[in-house]
Structures are given as structure tokens and as C-alpha cells.
Write a protein that holds these residues in place. Structure first.
Motif, PDB file in Angstrom:
ATOM      1  N   ALA A 133       0.828  -1.206   0.000  1.00 15.49           N
ATOM      2  CA  ALA A 133       0.000   0.000   0.000  1.00 15.49           C
ATOM      3  C   ALA A 133       0.864   1.259   0.000  1.00 15.49           C
ATOM      4  CB  ALA A 133      -0.929  -0.004   1.208  1.00 15.49           C
ATOM      5  N   VAL A 134       1.907   1.269   0.838  1.00 18.27           N
ATOM      6  CA  VAL A 134       2.816   2.420   0.864  1.00 18.27           C
ATOM      7  C   VAL A 134       3.574   2.526  -0.456  1.00 18.27           C
ATOM      8  CG1 VAL A 134       4.884   3.364   1.964  1.00 18.27           C
ATOM      9  CG2 VAL A 134       3.032   2.457   3.361  1.00 18.27           C
ATOM     10  N   GLY A 135       3.932   1.380  -1.051  1.00 20.01           N
ATOM     11  CA  GLY A 135       4.582   1.401  -2.361  1.00 20.01           C
ATOM     12  C   GLY A 135       3.700   2.036  -3.417  1.00 20.01           C
ATOM     13  N   VAL A 136       2.403   1.722  -3.390  1.00 19.41           N
ATOM     14  CA  VAL A 136       1.451   2.340  -4.323  1.00 19.41           C
ATOM     15  C   VAL A 136       1.386   3.844  -4.099  1.00 19.41           C
ATOM     16  CG1 VAL A 136      -1.012   2.501  -4.926  1.00 19.41           C
ATOM     17  CG2 VAL A 136       0.051   0.263  -4.620  1.00 19.41           C
ATOM     18  N   ALA A 137       1.299   4.245  -2.820  1.00 17.35           N
ATOM     19  CA  ALA A 137       1.221   5.667  -2.501  1.00 17.35           C
ATOM     20  C   ALA A 137       2.479   6.413  -2.960  1.00 17.35           C
ATOM     21  CB  ALA A 137       1.021   5.847  -0.997  1.00 17.35           C
ATOM     22  N   MET A 138       3.646   5.814  -2.767  1.00 14.88           N
ATOM     23  CA  MET A 138       4.896   6.450  -3.187  1.00 14.88           C
ATOM     24  C   MET A 138       4.995   6.506  -4.709  1.00 14.88           C
ATOM     25  SD  MET A 138       7.629   4.824  -0.465  1.00 14.88           S
ATOM     26  CE  MET A 138       9.015   5.648  -1.261  1.00 14.88           C
ATOM     27  N   ALA A 139       4.608   5.421  -5.376  1.00  8.14           N
ATOM     28  CA  ALA A 139       4.703   5.375  -6.838  1.00  8.14           C
ATOM     29  C   ALA A 139       3.849   6.445  -7.488  1.00  8.14           C
ATOM     30  CB  ALA A 139       4.301   3.989  -7.339  1.00  8.14           C
ATOM     31  N   ALA A 140       2.731   6.771  -6.847  1.00  7.75           N
ATOM     32  CA  ALA A 140       1.861   7.809  -7.402  1.00  7.75           C
ATOM     33  C   ALA A 140       2.197   9.191  -6.858  1.00  7.75           C
ATOM     34  CB  ALA A 140       0.393   7.471  -7.092  1.00  7.75           C
ATOM     35  N   PHE A 147       2.383  11.774   0.324  1.00  2.10           N
ATOM     36  CA  PHE A 147       3.696  11.715  -0.322  1.00  2.10           C
ATOM     37  C   PHE A 147       3.853  12.833  -1.349  1.00  2.10           C
ATOM     38  CE2 PHE A 147       3.483   7.457   1.423  1.00  2.10           C
ATOM     39  CZ  PHE A 147       4.774   7.269   1.859  1.00  2.10           C
ATOM     40  N   ALA A 148       2.768  13.211  -2.014  1.00  3.15           N
ATOM     41  CA  ALA A 148       2.846  14.315  -2.965  1.00  3.15           C
ATOM     42  C   ALA A 148       3.212  15.612  -2.254  1.00  3.15           C
ATOM     43  CB  ALA A 148       1.516  14.465  -3.698  1.00  3.15           C
ATOM     44  N   ARG A 149       2.598  15.850  -1.113  1.00  5.25           N
ATOM     45  CA  ARG A 149       2.875  17.076  -0.357  1.00  5.25           C
ATOM     46  C   ARG A 149       4.298  17.090   0.195  1.00  5.25           C
ATOM     47  NH1 ARG A 149      -2.262  18.836   3.399  1.00  5.25           N
ATOM     48  NH2 ARG A 149      -3.680  19.471   1.718  1.00  5.25           N
ATOM     49  N   VAL A 150       4.715  15.974   0.785  1.00  6.28           N
ATOM     50  CA  VAL A 150       6.068  15.906   1.349  1.00  6.28           C
ATOM     51  C   VAL A 150       7.111  16.112   0.265  1.00  6.28           C
ATOM     52  CG1 VAL A 150       7.743  14.333   2.402  1.00  6.28           C
ATOM     53  CG2 VAL A 150       5.424  14.468   3.318  1.00  6.28           C
ATOM     54  N   THR A 151       6.917  15.458  -0.885  1.00  4.56           N
ATOM     55  CA  THR A 151       7.878  15.579  -1.988  1.00  4.56           C
ATOM     56  C   THR A 151       7.896  16.994  -2.545  1.00  4.56           C
ATOM     57  OG1 THR A 151       7.457  13.267  -2.567  1.00  4.56           O
ATOM     58  CG2 THR A 151       8.574  14.621  -4.206  1.00  4.56           C
ATOM     59  N   ARG A 152       6.740  17.566  -2.759  1.00  3.61           N
ATOM     60  CA  ARG A 152       6.652  18.936  -3.291  1.00  3.61           C
ATOM     61  C   ARG A 152       7.350  19.915  -2.360  1.00  3.61           C
ATOM     62  NH1 ARG A 152       3.284  23.198  -2.113  1.00  3.61           N
ATOM     63  NH2 ARG A 152       2.952  24.737  -3.795  1.00  3.61           N
ATOM     64  N   SER A 153       7.131  19.772  -1.065  1.00  5.42           N
ATOM     65  CA  SER A 153       7.774  20.662  -0.100  1.00  5.42           C
ATOM     66  C   SER A 153       9.293  20.574  -0.198  1.00  5.42           C
ATOM     67  CB  SER A 153       7.309  20.310   1.315  1.00  5.42           C
ATOM     68  OG  SER A 153       7.959  21.103   2.280  1.00  5.42           O
ATOM     69  N   GLY A 154       9.806  19.345  -0.343  1.00  7.13           N
ATOM     70  CA  GLY A 154      11.245  19.180  -0.482  1.00  7.13           C
ATOM     71  C   GLY A 154      11.779  19.786  -1.766  1.00  7.13           C
ATOM     72  N   VAL A 155      11.042  19.630  -2.860  1.00  4.36           N
ATOM     73  CA  VAL A 155      11.468  20.183  -4.149  1.00  4.36           C
ATOM     74  C   VAL A 155      11.520  21.703  -4.080  1.00  4.36           C
ATOM     75  CG1 VAL A 155      10.866  20.433  -6.586  1.00  4.36           C
ATOM     76  CG2 VAL A 155      10.620  18.212  -5.464  1.00  4.36           C
ATOM     77  N   ILE A 195      11.045  11.595   2.434  1.00  5.86           N
ATOM     78  CA  ILE A 195      10.193  10.568   1.846  1.00  5.86           C
ATOM     79  C   ILE A 195      10.366   9.254   2.601  1.00  5.86           C
ATOM     80  CG2 ILE A 195       9.758   9.186  -0.232  1.00  5.86           C
ATOM     81  CD1 ILE A 195      10.577  11.617  -1.893  1.00  5.86           C
ATOM     82  N   ILE A 196      11.608   8.926   2.956  1.00  6.58           N
ATOM     83  CA  ILE A 196      11.871   7.698   3.710  1.00  6.58           C
ATOM     84  C   ILE A 196      11.192   7.752   5.077  1.00  6.58           C
ATOM     85  CG2 ILE A 196      13.670   6.354   4.860  1.00  6.58           C
ATOM     86  CD1 ILE A 196      15.537   7.088   2.561  1.00  6.58           C
ATOM     87  N   VAL A 197      11.304   8.901   5.745  1.00  8.67           N
ATOM     88  CA  VAL A 197      10.666   9.055   7.053  1.00  8.67           C
ATOM     89  C   VAL A 197       9.157   8.904   6.929  1.00  8.67           C
ATOM     90  CG1 VAL A 197      10.263  10.636   8.976  1.00  8.67           C
ATOM     91  CG2 VAL A 197      12.519  10.512   7.910  1.00  8.67           C
TER      92      VAL A 197
END
Length: 306
Positions: A108-115, A176-184, A219-221
Motif C-alpha cells: 500500500a505504501v509502495g502504491v502511494a509512493m509510486a503515485a 507523499f505528494a505534499r512531502v515531496t513537493r515541499s522538499g522540491v 520521503i523515507i521518514v
């Protein structure tokens, strides 16, 4: 006193420390000095070992029934956690339940990360209308309570392990979208990104080669913390009868089956409930430890405590 092999391995030919060696040593020290992190690591390691070796460790077939002779037996040497209303060994079901919960959580987490990660990378890098469109879509998904959205999706798609994993994965995609966007957003204006643009590198290469490695820590956290909540979501769905279908040994379904026996056979609820609680705490403690370790602004002189 001579230097150890580890010390010399972290140095160049002229004796200078390798780039990043000091940072890695600091991160290792911060993690190992955090008692919460070490407790979380121990718990998650035990859960993983139990999940992998459940077929070897479990004393009985988790689905084998013996209603006539072994229904609702109290904990004993023969059945350390007792038996349920169908005469099934609870210890064996708890062990196999770890396997099921971990499998559902990881996928489930893999699906969330992949998207979510690619959407966050694109939204943060391109900004403007692209960012607005992607993040407003994530806000729509995020506006629904995660468990209610998962319930609705399973009800629509049908009850199966695959649909449960897909439903939970989609509900955590906006995180994951929010966390990644914030980092970018925090690194896209850095000098190394401007240098890559100046030499004519493609946007795809800049995102994958230059930006993604610099946002992978949060993302790992987030993946560690989300894994705990994915396991909890699967248990909740199974408790409501919408999770993994029987006779698969799910912790949530075991809790659901025990509702009518709380007074006469409390062990039917205690052991699966403790399994859920300890596993969630373990992943949360590990996530906190990783957050402290991977945070460059972390105070390296302080460790977690219990």
C-alpha cells in the motif's frame, strides 16, 4: 595507536576525510543514541522476522478448526495464546497476521509512493498551473478522512486483498505528494540546479539526478510512518468486515470475531490488539528516529528518550 580499518576506509589517500563521511558518522551516532529509535528498530525487526518465518514458527495451521474439542480454550502450554470460537490457535493466527499486515502495509505504501512522489516532483519543479492543478487534485483526495475513503473504495471495488492495498495506497498518495513537493520547493533554486540548467541539462535529468536525491530523506521518514498507519487502516477495514476476506488471519478480523467473547474469553481480543499496538508503536518510534537522524538541522547532542 593505529587507526582502525573503518577509520582509514573513510579517508582519501592523503588522509583527508571522504566527502559525506563525517555526516554519515554523525547520523549513525544520532540514531544509535536515540533510545526511541533503537526500540523502534528492535520492534520492527522482530515483526519482520516473525512475518518472514511465520510458516516455520507457527505451531499450528492458522485456519485449522477444532470446534468440538478446542473451542475458546484459555492460554496454556499447548496453546500459549489460547484458541478462538472456532478452535483455531490464536498464536498461529497472530504470527500469520504479522505476515499479512506487513505485506498489505508495504504494498500500500509502495502504491502511494509510486503515485505521490512523481506528482510531488512535477508539481514542485514546474510550479504555476501545473502545481495548482496537481495539488488541488491532491487536496480533494486529502479532504476525505483516509479510513472513510478506503471504506468507500473497497465497497465499490469489492472485497479482496488487492483492492484493500490499492484503496489504502490511494488514500495516502496526497501525503507523499505534499512531502515531496515541499522538499522540491526547498532545493529547486539551489546553485547546483541552476548549474544544471546552465549547461542545458533536460528537466527530466535535473529532477531525477539532482533534485530527487536531495528530497529522499523526508520521503523515507514518511514511508516509515505511513507503513504504521497502513497496517492500522487494514486492521480497521478488516474489523469492519471490508478488509482481507476470511479465512486469512487478519489482526483486525480477529478483533472483530472476539467482540462476542470479551467477557468469557478476553484473550481472543487481547493478543491481536497488543500485536497491532506494538507494531504501530515500533514503526512510529523508528520513523521518529529516522527523522532526527536525517534532519540536517537536528541537534546531534540530544537523543530520544522513553
Amino acid at each position: 595507536m593505529t587507526e582502525s580499518n573503518t577509520d582509514t576506509a573513510d579517508r582519501t589517500a592523503d588522509g583527508r576525510p571522504l566527502p559525506g563521511a563525517a555526516a554519515m558518522e554523525t547520523a549513525r551516532r544520532v540514531f544509535t543514541e536515540s533510545r526511541l529509535a533503537m526500540v523502534g528498530l528492535l520492534i520492527t525487526a522482530v515483526v519482520i522476522v516473525v512475518a518472514v518465518f511465520a510458516p516455520v514458527i507457527a505451531p499450528y495451521d492458522p485456519t485449522a478448526q477444532n470446534i468440538a474439542e478446542e473451542q475458546l480454550l484459555a492460554p496454556s502450554l499447548e496453546h500459549p495464546m489460547g484458541t478462538d470460537q472456532l478452535g483455531r490457535d490464536i498464536l498461529s493466527r497472530v504470527l500469520y497476521g504479522a505476515q499479512l499486515s506487513l505485506k498489505v502495509g508495504i504494498i500500500a505504501v509502495g502504491v502511494a509512493m509510486a503515485a505521490g512522489v512523481p506528482l510531488g516532483l512535477v508539481a514542485g519543479f514546474y510550479s504555476g498551473y501545473t502545481d495548482e492543478l496537481i495539488m488541488r487534485g491532491m487536496d480533494v483526495v486529502f479532504s476525505f478522512p483516509a479510513i472513510l475513503l478506503a471504506i468507500a473504495m473497497v465497497a465499490i471495488l469489492g472485497q479482496s486483498m488487492v483492492n484493500v492495498m490499492l484503496a489504502i495506497g490511494i488514500t495516502y498518495t496526497p501525503v507523499f505528494a505534499r512531502v515531496t513537493r515541499s522538499g522540491v520547493l526547498s532545493v529547486r533554486e539551489e546553485t547546483f540546479v541552476d548549474a544544471a540548467r546552465a549547461i542545458g541539462d533536460t528537466n527530466r535529468n535535473i529532477i531525477v539526478r539532482d533534485i530527487l536525491p536531495n528530497v529522499v530523506a523526508p520521503i523515507i521518514v514518511q514511508a516509515t510512518v505511513s507503513l504504521a498507519f497502513a497496517i492500522l487502516a487494514e486492521s480497521a477495514l478488516s474489523f469492519l468486515g471490508l478488509g482481507t476476506p476470511p479465512p486469512a488471519p487478519s489482526w483486525g478480523r480477529m478483533l472483530s470475531d472476539s467482540r462476542n467473547f470479551m467477557q468469557s474469553a478476553p484473550w481472543t481480543a487481547v493478543f491481536p490488539g497488543l500485536s497491532i499496538m506494538i507494531t504501530i508503536l515500533g514503526f512510529n518510534f523508528l520513523g521518529d528516529g529516522l527523522r532526527d537522524t536525517l534532519d540536517p538541522q537536528n541537534d546531534t547532542e540530544s537523543g530520544g528518550s522513553i
